[in-house]
Design an enzyme around this catalytic site. Structure first.
Site, PDB file in Angstrom:
ATOM      1  N   HIS A 169       0.829  -1.194   0.000  1.00 53.30           N
ATOM      2  CA  HIS A 169       0.000   0.000   0.000  1.00 53.30           C
ATOM      3  C   HIS A 169       0.872   1.255   0.000  1.00 53.30           C
ATOM      4  CE1 HIS A 169      -3.202   2.692   1.847  1.00 53.30           C
ATOM      5  NE2 HIS A 169      -3.849   2.126   0.849  1.00 53.30           N
ATOM      6  N   LYS A 171       3.178   4.306  -1.174  1.00 54.12           N
ATOM      7  CA  LYS A 171       3.146   5.236  -2.308  1.00 54.12           C
ATOM      8  C   LYS A 171       4.389   6.101  -2.193  1.00 54.12           C
ATOM      9  CE  LYS A 171      -1.871   5.134  -1.805  1.00 54.12           C
ATOM     10  NZ  LYS A 171      -1.793   4.232  -0.627  1.00 54.12           N
ATOM     11  N   ASP A 176      16.682   9.958  -8.402  1.00 53.81           N
ATOM     12  CA  ASP A 176      18.129  10.143  -8.298  1.00 53.81           C
ATOM     13  C   ASP A 176      18.638  10.009  -6.864  1.00 53.81           C
ATOM     14  OD1 ASP A 176      18.381  10.539 -11.044  1.00 53.81           O
ATOM     15  OD2 ASP A 176      18.143  12.711 -10.890  1.00 53.81           O
ATOM     16  N   HIS A 346      -9.484  11.131   1.509  1.00 53.00           N
ATOM     17  CA  HIS A 346      -8.514  10.047   1.424  1.00 53.00           C
ATOM     18  C   HIS A 346      -7.204  10.372   2.135  1.00 53.00           C
ATOM     19  CE1 HIS A 346      -6.129   6.851  -0.726  1.00 53.00           C
ATOM     20  NE2 HIS A 346      -7.264   6.205  -0.542  1.00 53.00           N
ATOM     21  N   LYS A 348      -4.223  10.982   5.056  1.00 55.74           N
ATOM     22  CA  LYS A 348      -3.672  10.202   6.155  1.00 55.74           C
ATOM     23  C   LYS A 348      -2.568  11.048   6.804  1.00 55.74           C
ATOM     24  CE  LYS A 348      -4.186   6.851   2.552  1.00 55.74           C
ATOM     25  NZ  LYS A 348      -5.540   6.456   2.750  1.00 55.74           N
ATOM     26  N   ASP A 353       0.660  18.206  19.293  1.00 53.23           N
ATOM     27  CA  ASP A 353       1.305  19.309  20.015  1.00 53.23           C
ATOM     28  C   ASP A 353       1.933  20.357  19.097  1.00 53.23           C
ATOM     29  OD1 ASP A 353       0.501  18.105  22.309  1.00 53.23           O
ATOM     30  OD2 ASP A 353       2.493  17.497  22.992  1.00 53.23           O
TER      31      ASP A 353
END
Length: 428
Positions: A169, A171, A176, A346, A348, A353
């Site tokens: 999952h 991504k 380089d 979508h 995440k 703090d």
């Protein structure tokens, strides 16, 4: 009348049945039961986020240390993410390493396929690790173009009978060895926009520069070596990287193979060390009992806790019903929960703090925390955390707050679906 004789199964039939049962057992055990470590006790922290003890603990417990000298740029929605990634691909001189989950045929996938193919033809070494489940064009024009151009393309665990439930999952893309991209954005047309229309998903991605990029490269190589059976190394993949900014960063991975609890540990330790505020934005929020207890305990000691999740336009309605079935104790403790309204949410990202963030591919559900290969970027920096807090407030303004009374008024059908759905919560 004579009683009919029951036919006795032949030995070959018994052997065949036994073999079928064993195969079924191996399939279920290999795909749906995790043997990994599992934290079972509430984490407490006698130090605050940002203290030296916190930095040392996070560094040693996860393995890759927090490194100074980085710069992270937030890319909001596909309208910023895709141009930045495509420009980086076009500018690649030596290597491109790309590990990806969603690759859906369409205009955006075509753009990426053409860009990667062009660099491969120009002599850049392009390595792509694509999840099998997340790709709807394994035999399509985009994949054929990549292979014909010389891109080294591996399909992750497509033929492993006992591992088809495990998915990459992640991504992540590294250019380089010096520029890294990470987040929640998939390669599909639904991400192409500003995240403010029903057909344009809201998401965040991040551009990383500095020494921590090498940790992202290592995360890619972890699965590349497993899939390809080859190691990539040297200056083309791990060049000397000069400081690019003043942010302290850490890229860490989690994988079912390692039997680790890395992602859960980061969140539980961060929640325990938070002293003022916790902000969670997550696409699939189905926390386990320990995670729920940690949030409620944080609220009991005065930490303000706010959570943004998808609203009615979520792409997996069952997830919403199951998630809502867990909210009552959270809301009763004073935790605030908001549902994003304009489109599918979508994102995440996690902020604590106003100095600590964790962003990347990880959802707060059983699938991400138990079975999936995931990768997150941790950032210890006040300016970046305050920037992300501004993003959170912007998302919150486009959300509807769910009160305890509102939750209790939800339809009976949704209550039943939510409770029953919890039986398969680790697969959502």
């Amino acid at each position: 009348m004579k009683r009919a004789n029951r036919e006795t199964p032949s030995w070959p039939a018994l052997a065949l049945a036994a073999a079928a049962g064993a195969a079924a057992g191996i399939f279920v055990f290999g795909n749906f039961i995790s043997e990994g470590k599992k934290l079972r006790r509430l984490v407490t922290a006698p130090y605050a986020i940002g203290d030296e003890a916190f930095v040392r603990s996070i560094s040693h417990l996860l393995g890759p240390p927090l490194l100074e000298g980085n710069r992270v740029t937030h890319l909001c929605n596909g309208s910023q993410t895709f141009p930045a990634m495509l420009a980086a691909i076009e500018a690649a001189e030596r290597t491109i390493c790309f590990e990806n989950f969603i690759f859906w045929t369409g205009r955006v996938a075509g753009q990426f396929a053409e860009a990667l193919a062009a660099r491969a033809r120009a002599g850049v070494r392009v390595h792509m690790l694509q999840d099998a489940i997340g790709c709807d064009c394994r035999d399509g024009a985009e994949v054929r173009l990549l292979r014909s151009a010389g891109v080294e393309l591996e399909i992750f665990r497509f033929t492993h009978l006992t591992r088809i439930n495990e998915r990459t999952h992640r991504k992540i893309m590294v250019i380089d060895g010096k520029h890294g991209f990470i987040g929640g954005t998939g390669i599909g047309d639904v991400w192409d926009g500003r995240g403010n229309q029903p057909d344009q998903w809201r998401d965040s991605h991040f551009h990383l520069e500095g020494p921590a990029v090498a940790q992202m490269q290592q995360a890619f190589l972890d699965n590349w070596m497993m899939s390809r059976g080859a190691v990539l190394h040297g200056d083309d993949y791990f060049p000397k990287i000069d400081p690019a900014g003043g942010q302290m960063c850490q890229v860490f991975k989690s994988a079912e193979d390692e039997g680790s609890d890395s992602t859960r540990l980061v969140y539980l330790l961060s929640i325990a060390a938070a002293r003022k505020s916790i902000r969670i934005a997550n696409a699939y929020f189905i926390p386990d009992p320990l995670f729920l207890s940690a949030l409620i305990e944080a609220r009991s000691r005065g930490v303000a806790v706010e959570i943004i999740v998808p609203g009615p336009l979520i792409n997996q309605p069952l997830v919403r019903s199951v998630s809502r079935s867990l909210w009552e104790p959270l809301l009763a403790s004073g935790i605030r929960i908001f549902e994003f309204q304009p489109t599918n949410f979508h994102c995440k990202y996690f902020i604590a703090d106003d100095c600590w963030c964790s962003v990347g591919s990880t959802n707060l559900d059983g699938r991400s925390l138990i079975f999936n290969e995931e990768c997150n970027l941790n950032v210890l920096d006040g300016d970046f955390a305050r920037e992300m807090s501004g993003v959170f407030e912007s998302d919150k303004r486009q959300s509807f707050e769910i009160t305890l009374e509102e939750l209790r008024r939800r339809p009976l059908s949704q209550r039943v679906v939510g409770v029953l759905g919890r039986l398969v919560r680790n697969q959502l």
